[in-house]
Every structure is written in C-alpha cells, then in structure tokens.
Write a protein that holds these residues in place. Structure first.
Motif, PDB file in Angstrom:
ATOM      1  N   ARG A  26       1.013  -1.110  -0.068  1.00 29.25           N
ATOM      2  CA  ARG A  26      -0.042  -0.029  -0.027  1.00 29.25           C
ATOM      3  C   ARG A  26       0.659   1.074   0.066  1.00 29.25           C
ATOM      4  N   THR A  71      -9.056  -6.092  -0.335  1.00 28.17           N
ATOM      5  CA  THR A  71      -8.067  -5.066  -1.476  1.00 28.17           C
ATOM      6  C   THR A  71      -6.684  -5.418  -0.708  1.00 28.17           C
ATOM      7  N   LEU A  74      -5.619  -8.570  -2.291  1.00 30.20           N
ATOM      8  CA  LEU A  74      -5.176  -8.181  -3.762  1.00 30.20           C
ATOM      9  C   LEU A  74      -3.669  -7.724  -3.902  1.00 30.20           C
ATOM     10  N   ASP A  75      -3.437  -6.567  -2.906  1.00 28.30           N
ATOM     11  CA  ASP A  75      -1.836  -6.250  -2.952  1.00 28.30           C
ATOM     12  C   ASP A  75      -1.195  -7.049  -2.708  1.00 28.30           C
TER      13      ASP A  75
END
Length: 125
Positions: A26, A71, A74-75
C-alpha cells in the motif's frame, strides 16, 4: 522486537507478516530488480489463471457464488505472486488482474498453504 533482533518476532506466515507485506505494498514500496522470485516455469497467463482459478474455486465456501477478496489481499497477491512469476512481464494488465483475484482468494481461504499449492501445481516443486 528490539534493535538486536531479539524478542517475540512474527511468524513468516502469520497474520502480522501478511499485514506487514500488505502495508508495504500500500505504501508503494519499490520492487527490487533481479530475477523473478518464484521458482516456476514460464507459462502463458491463461494457463496460470486456469490453475489458480481451479484451486481457488475448491476453497470458496459453499453458497458464495463469486469470490471477492479484500483489497489488502489483492495487493499482497500482486506483490508476492503475480509480480514474481517469471512470465509476468509478458502478460497484459487484464491477465495480471484476473490472476491477482484468484491468487487473493487462495490467500484468503488457505493462506501460505494456498500459495504453496499453486506453486506446486505450476511445476514449482
């Protein structure tokens, strides 16, 4: 953990380690140059996607018709698996995105075991 590396630490496959990696992704931590980290043979994206999809659909809970991983997963899937496949540079953005989704489902439901199962299925030992 103290400055000497002693202390409780974190398990490499535990939730703290997964969150740490997701935080790095992130934050936009740069990728290191060099060879791909996954020891699997090169392959077409469709082949890798098909294997990941087959394995992921086996672990999706009954009654959940479409897997939707978080999410952060996914990262993590992108950083630890998709970007590290030796054929990834030849794949389209859409192919990479599809593979990322299936790998994230494996991580969500099987953690490191799901990734290891994928690598074995792809011929990585």
């Amino acid at each position: 953990m103290n400055g000497t590396g002693e202390g409780r630490g974190m398990a490499a496959d535990g939730p703290e380690a997964r969150e740490f990696v997701a935080a790095l992704v992130r934050a936009g931590a740069p990728s290191a140059d060099g060879p791909a980290a996954l020891a699997v043979p090169e392959a077409e994206a469709e082949e890798v996607i098909a294997v990941a999809r087959r394995l992921a659909l086996r672990v999706v809970p009954e009654g959940r018709w479409w897997p939707r991983p978080a999410t952060a997963l996914l990262d993590m899937a992108t950083a630890l698996v998709v970007d590290e496949h030796p054929s990834a540079p030849q794949w389209s953005a859409a192919e990479r995105q599809r593979l990322t989704g299936w790998v994230a489902v494996l991580i969500e439901h099987r953690g490191e075991d799901g990734v290891q199962e994928l690598l074995r299925a792809l011929g990585g030992g």
